[in-house]
Design a protein around this motif. Structure first.
Motif, PDB file in Angstrom:
ATOM      1  N   THR A  78       0.827  -1.211   0.000  1.00 34.55           N
ATOM      2  CA  THR A  78       0.000   0.000   0.000  1.00 34.55           C
ATOM      3  C   THR A  78       0.861   1.261   0.000  1.00 34.55           C
ATOM      4  OG1 THR A  78      -1.774  -1.147   1.180  1.00 34.55           O
ATOM      5  CG2 THR A  78      -1.784   1.254   1.265  1.00 34.55           C
ATOM      6  N   THR A 123      -4.532  -2.372  -5.753  1.00 37.34           N
ATOM      7  CA  THR A 123      -5.986  -2.386  -5.945  1.00 37.34           C
ATOM      8  C   THR A 123      -6.555  -3.799  -5.937  1.00 37.34           C
ATOM      9  OG1 THR A 123      -5.990  -2.525  -8.378  1.00 37.34           O
ATOM     10  CG2 THR A 123      -5.737  -0.330  -7.389  1.00 37.34           C
ATOM     11  N   SER A 131      -9.396  -0.466   2.754  1.00 37.69           N
ATOM     12  CA  SER A 131      -8.395   0.353   2.076  1.00 37.69           C
ATOM     13  C   SER A 131      -9.059   1.080   0.927  1.00 37.69           C
ATOM     14  CB  SER A 131      -7.247  -0.523   1.546  1.00 37.69           C
ATOM     15  OG  SER A 131      -6.417   0.225   0.674  1.00 37.69           O
ATOM     16  N   ASP A 132      -8.754   2.365   0.808  1.00 40.36           N
ATOM     17  CA  ASP A 132      -9.351   3.128  -0.276  1.00 40.36           C
ATOM     18  C   ASP A 132      -8.770   2.739  -1.635  1.00 40.36           C
ATOM     19  OD1 ASP A 132      -6.903   4.237   0.604  1.00 40.36           O
ATOM     20  OD2 ASP A 132      -7.322   6.067  -0.511  1.00 40.36           O
ATOM     21  N   LEU A 133      -7.700   1.953  -1.643  1.00 37.86           N
ATOM     22  CA  LEU A 133      -7.112   1.502  -2.914  1.00 37.86           C
ATOM     23  C   LEU A 133      -7.723   0.194  -3.402  1.00 37.86           C
ATOM     24  CD1 LEU A 133      -3.305   2.243  -2.348  1.00 37.86           C
ATOM     25  CD2 LEU A 133      -4.978   3.605  -3.605  1.00 37.86           C
ATOM     26  N   ARG A 134      -8.166  -0.624  -2.480  1.00 37.87           N
ATOM     27  CA  ARG A 134      -8.663  -1.940  -2.859  1.00 37.87           C
ATOM     28  C   ARG A 134      -9.898  -1.823  -3.752  1.00 37.87           C
ATOM     29  NH1 ARG A 134      -9.915  -4.417   2.082  1.00 37.87           N
ATOM     30  NH2 ARG A 134      -7.669  -4.429   2.382  1.00 37.87           N
ATOM     31  N   ASP A 135      -9.822  -2.474  -4.916  1.00 40.15           N
ATOM     32  CA  ASP A 135     -10.921  -2.481  -5.894  1.00 40.15           C
ATOM     33  C   ASP A 135     -11.350  -1.065  -6.284  1.00 40.15           C
ATOM     34  OD1 ASP A 135     -11.038  -5.297  -5.848  1.00 40.15           O
ATOM     35  OD2 ASP A 135     -12.282  -5.249  -4.051  1.00 40.15           O
ATOM     36  N   ASN A 136     -10.450  -0.138  -6.218  1.00 41.23           N
ATOM     37  CA  ASN A 136     -10.750   1.256  -6.554  1.00 41.23           C
ATOM     38  C   ASN A 136     -10.695   1.414  -8.076  1.00 41.23           C
ATOM     39  OD1 ASN A 136     -10.490   4.096  -7.092  1.00 41.23           O
ATOM     40  ND2 ASN A 136      -9.911   4.403  -4.938  1.00 41.23           N
ATOM     41  N   SER A 138     -11.409   3.921  -9.943  1.00 37.57           N
ATOM     42  CA  SER A 138     -10.794   5.164 -10.377  1.00 37.57           C
ATOM     43  C   SER A 138      -9.281   5.022 -10.475  1.00 37.57           C
ATOM     44  CB  SER A 138     -11.152   6.298  -9.412  1.00 37.57           C
ATOM     45  OG  SER A 138     -10.474   7.493  -9.763  1.00 37.57           O
ATOM     46  N   VAL A 139      -8.681   4.399  -9.460  1.00 38.97           N
ATOM     47  CA  VAL A 139      -7.237   4.189  -9.480  1.00 38.97           C
ATOM     48  C   VAL A 139      -6.857   3.212 -10.586  1.00 38.97           C
ATOM     49  CG1 VAL A 139      -5.268   3.274  -8.179  1.00 38.97           C
ATOM     50  CG2 VAL A 139      -6.949   4.738  -7.045  1.00 38.97           C
ATOM     51  N   GLN A 140      -7.638   2.165 -10.743  1.00 32.72           N
ATOM     52  CA  GLN A 140      -7.345   1.198 -11.806  1.00 32.72           C
ATOM     53  C   GLN A 140      -7.403   1.865 -13.178  1.00 32.72           C
ATOM     54  OE1 GLN A 140     -10.170  -1.970 -11.067  1.00 32.72           O
ATOM     55  NE2 GLN A 140      -8.823  -2.969  -9.570  1.00 32.72           N
TER      56      GLN A 140
END
Length: 890
Positions: A78, A123, A131-136, A138-140
């Motif tokens: 992370t 992600t 986590s705000d990254l997991r399966d995000n 937008s980030v992907q």
């Protein structure tokens, strides 16, 4: 603790490989296989399994990531992703990530793809906390947009790409892209459905050292660890695109890496890979277990994990548990690599320098190298059963308990491996145990290296020949390597933090002309960048371009011109011989085969032997000098210590006087005033000591002892190292010959962990000549024709011969060049080991004089018969490739 007999059949022969690959060939041709006929998974299911396995390897599973031991690894994933996102936000013109300029640097392009992968990984990493990254999504999509930008502006036009290092274009970028395509498969389908196919097509186009955008097994670039990397990438590409033919061929191609290299009948002309004696070679002639070898180990274990539960090797039932199954065979092979190839080279958690190529100039430590091996062994144990699994798990515990640096499992690639590692350490039923004996001698003759181990130390010797490179320089790494394969040795002492004695700081502060064990002319050489202004010799008209065969042969990793380099092993004892030679560039320049501005160097001359016993390593040298009349330095040992360590050198001359004369224990930089009996180096800061016993048969050479404080930047050995100054005390024990001096002979013994009382027991210091007569050691012969020693306490006679003709060494008569050990047991049994160190002889004959002996047991290649005056042993060494052949006689 040993692996089972079955798994000690360490390498898969070509015939077995063909059998394993047969289902793949049938599947590629569309024919039904036995597995498919019995209802095994269809390609679609196999692809789904491959993808799920791959995500689990790199991102972990919900089960593994719920473990508290895995928390640090997840935090690292992370944290890295957040750092990359911040760099993505701060990028300027010509950048995707801040500070990583694009357009002319292939390394920066490779780094940009790696950063995108690291964001994508975060992600897809499950975990117990939100986590705000997991399966995000937008980030992907930011990652996907980054892929689009890199392809459109810097990668997609192959006429503009492929500058710099071929590795980045054919392996490095493809590895990051392929993993990212797997991780973001669903979002790519929704957001950019054509991008995956576009990238796969471009990756094929960049495989320029292949054939029609695919692997070419006849290419010198598609071998060993490189081939494993390329084929793993292609397995993932096939799974993510549903291209079964790609997966099938990639797996079949990778299988060729698992076969034992037969140097007399190489498949596809490839000499890269593992050999029967455990040696590993990459780049055709470089001993490379500790760098490319560990990459191959990692990739091989990952392949086993990726293929688990699929039908690609005809198992369909998981990897490694079924006797005779495809993946089961591969697991057995890799277990053999670990036991025979890696374990002898790891001492108290440290990877030895002799098998790291240009990697010796990097700042990563030998402990970091071993962490990679440990993760592979952890995973391999999970695909093994019974005694094999216990042995591997016990080895993991052994490395952890003996290492002088804590192993942080957060550096592992896989969160699943972190959890499994914790389980092994917590399992009280698994005993900690090495995979080999505490007392052992390993003759890696296929790669011109030797390792000798005892409970208190390990001795590693680097040799070279017309078969194996003297060193490896490349890409501004290992800038001053000239003598690293000329008998350089490394004495690792038990209980010591090896970063304080070896690794990057050793090469930074010790003169390249004064590496321990090296004989070198007194001259100044310049590095490749200093000579030519680039990281290579640039002359396209004569075939010299980066990674060209000419560059490899004469600049990057030149072989020697000498053929004699090798030695025999008898149980835990060994004898090794080496005749120094020039490198091939010098010979080619003398023959008018190289351009006038190509700089070459001539070596000094010496014939050397190392006899490796219990308490000592005996070193003999003869014919030491220089045909060109230059001054020559032979360094008996070099060691480094912290600037604050209390280092002393004490000793005794043969006339009984103490060394040094003043008795203050500080040797300074002085030459002995007379013949020396023994010296002792001690470093109180590290709690270590090494003794040096000077034996008769070594002439009247007087050693010079120097203890200097040296400060240098780590950048002197590698252009990309941080400009970090290192200050060390450098101890050097040498014999210096002035210009025009006659050739010398020398004889001494290294005594690890020696006390003064122990050194006095060798009998030296009571008058000239008593050193050999009163102690356990005697020098039987020391010439350029024959070198031999006898250890009376061990009832051991060891000899190396170097020239044609009949040579006498004690009761041995040896025909031609050979390495021989003879030991008599308490019950009268005589054991003999014979090796051809030239690897070119068909037969070696040895006569034991005055003894009428019969064979109790012997290798198939050994014939024993009585002859007038003794017993003759005829050994068939044809294509034995340096193997020791033995007989027991009575």
């Amino acid at each position: 603790m040993q692996l089972s007999r079955r798994t000690l059949l360490t390498m898969l022969p070509a015939s077995a490989l063909l059998a394993v690959a047969a289902p793949l060939r049938a599947r590629a041709a569309g024919r039904p296989t036995a597995a498919s006929a019995s209802g095994a998974a269809e390609p679609g299911a196999d692809h789904a399994a491959l993808l799920a396995n791959t995500v689990a390897i790199f991102a972990g599973t919900a089960e593994s990531n719920a473990r508290p031991e895995v928390a640090a690894k997840l935090a690292a994933i992370t944290s890295t992703a957040r750092t990359r996102l911040a760099a993505l936000d701060g990028a300027g013109p010509g950048e995707l990530f801040k500070g990583v300029a694009l357009g002319t640097s292939d390394a920066n392009l490779n780094t940009s793809y790696q950063y995108l992968y690291e964001i994508a990984l975060a992600t897809r990493t499950p975990g117990p906390a939100a986590s705000d990254l997991r399966d995000n999504v937008s980030v992907q999509r930011r990652v996907i947009d980054g892929l689009v930008l890199l392809h459109d502006a810097y990668y997609g036009d192959q006429s503009k790409g492929y500058y710099g290092n071929w590795f980045n274009w054919e392996i490095g970028i493809s590895a990051s892209v392929s993993r990212t395509l797997v991780l973001l498969k669903d979002e790519l389908a929704a957001h950019k459905p054509d991008l995956t196919a576009t990238y796969v097509s471009s990756m094929d186009a960049y495989l320029r050292n292949g054939k029609d955008g695919d692997v070419d097994l006849d290419s010198r670039f598609h071998t060993g660890a490189n081939l494993a990397d390329i084929t793993t990438n292609r397995i993932l590409q096939g799974a993510v695109t549903g291209d079964d033919a790609r997966v099938v061929k990639a797996v079949a191609d990778q299988l060729t890496v698992y076969a034992t290299v037969d140097p007399y009948n190489p498949r596809h002309g490839v000499t890269d890979g593992f050999y029967a004696d455990g040696s590993f070679i990459q780049h055709d002639s470089v001993a490379y277990t500790g760098s490319y070898g560990k990459v191959l180990l990692t990739r091989a274990v990952q392949t086993v994990k990726i293929l688990e539960g699929t039908d690609y090797l005809g198992t369909g039932n998981g990897a490694g548990t079924g006797t005779g199954s495809g993946t089961g065979d591969l697991v057995a092979v890799v277990r053999g690599w670990v036991a025979d190839g890696f374990a002898p080279l790891i001492f108290e958690g440290w990877m030895m320098e002799i098998v790291k190529g240009r990697g010796v100039s990097r700042t990563a430590t030998g402990y970091t190298d071993v962490a990679v091996v440990v993760e592979a062994v952890v995973d391999l144990s999970g695909h093994s059963t019974g005694a094999d699994a216990t042995a591997l798990q016990g080895y993991v515990k052994f490395v952890r308990q003996t290492s002088k640096a804590a192993l942080d499992p957060a550096v592992f690639v896989s969160p699943v491996s972190v959890a499994r590692y914790a389980d092994i350490l917590a399992d009280a039923s698994v005993p900690s145990a090495d995979l080999g004996d505490a007392e052992s001698h390993t003759a890696f003759n296929a790669m011109d290296k030797t390792v000798h181990r005892r409970p208190g130390y390990a001795f590693a010797l680097a040799r070279s020949s017309d078969r194996i490179s003297k060193y490896e320089y490349m890409s501004g790494e290992n800038l001053m390597p000239w003598f690293q394969g000329d008998g350089a040795h490394y004495l690792y002492l038990a209980g010591q933090d090896q970063t304080r004695s070896f690794g990057i700081d050793y090469y930074t502060t010790v003169s390249p002309y004064r590496l321990a064990g090296v004989t070198a002319p007194v001259e100044t050489r310049r590095t490749i960048p200093e000579l030519y202004g680039t990281a290579w010799y640039d002359n396209p008209e004569r075939g010299f371009t980066s990674s060209s065969e000419s560059q490899n042969t004469y600049v990057y990793f030149p072989r020697g011109t000498n053929s004699l380099s090798g030695g025999a092993r008898l149980g835990a004892y060994g004898a090794v011989g080496l005749v120094l030679g020039d490198d091939v560039a010098y010979a080619a320049k003398q023959a008018g085969e190289l351009p006038d501005d190509f700089v070459v160097h001539r070596n000094a001359t010496a014939t050397k032997s190392w006899f490796m016993l219990d308490d000592e390593i005996v070193v003999l040298a003869a014919g030491v000098g220089d045909a060109a009349g230059r001054a020559v330095t032979t360094t008996l040992d070099s060691r480094i210590a912290a600037a604050s360590d209390a280092v002393t050198v004490t000793g005794r001359l043969r006339d009984g006087a103490t060394w040094p004369r003043g008795g203050d224990g500080n040797a300074g930089g002085s030459t002995a005033p007379g013949p020396v009996a023994w010296l002792r180096y001690a470093d109180a800061g590290q709690g270590i000591a090494v003794g040096y016993v000077f034996l008769d048969g070594g002439g009247d050479s007087r050693p010079t002892v120097a203890l200097d404080t040296v400060t240098r930047s780590r950048r002197v050995v590698r252009t990309s190292n941080p400009d970090t100054p290192v200050t060390k005390q450098v101890f050097s024990l040498s014999v210096d010959q002035p210009a025009g001096a006659r050739p010398l002979s020398m004889a001494h013994a290294l005594v690890p962990n020696a006390t003064e009382r122990q050194l006095k027991a060798y009998g030296a210091g009571r008058g000239h000549g008593s050193g050999a007569g009163r102690g356990p050691l005697s020098v039987v012969a020391n010439t350029t024709r024959v070198q031999a020693v006898e250890h009376r306490g061990l009832s051991l006679l060891a000899a190396n011969t170097f020239t044609p003709g009949t040579h006498r060494a004690g009761l041995l008569s040896i025909d031609g060049a050979a390495s021989v050990l003879l030991r008599t047991s308490h019950d009268g049994t005589v054991s003999v080991a014979v090796c051809d160190p030239t690897m070119a002889r068909n037969t070696v004959s040895v006569t034991v004089g005055g003894r009428r002996l019969r064979a109790v047991s012997s290798d198939d290649r050994v014939r024993v018969r009585e002859v007038p005056g003794g017993t003759r042993i005829d050994v068939d060494t044809h294509q034995a490739h340096g193997r020791s052949l033995t007989a027991r006689l009575r």
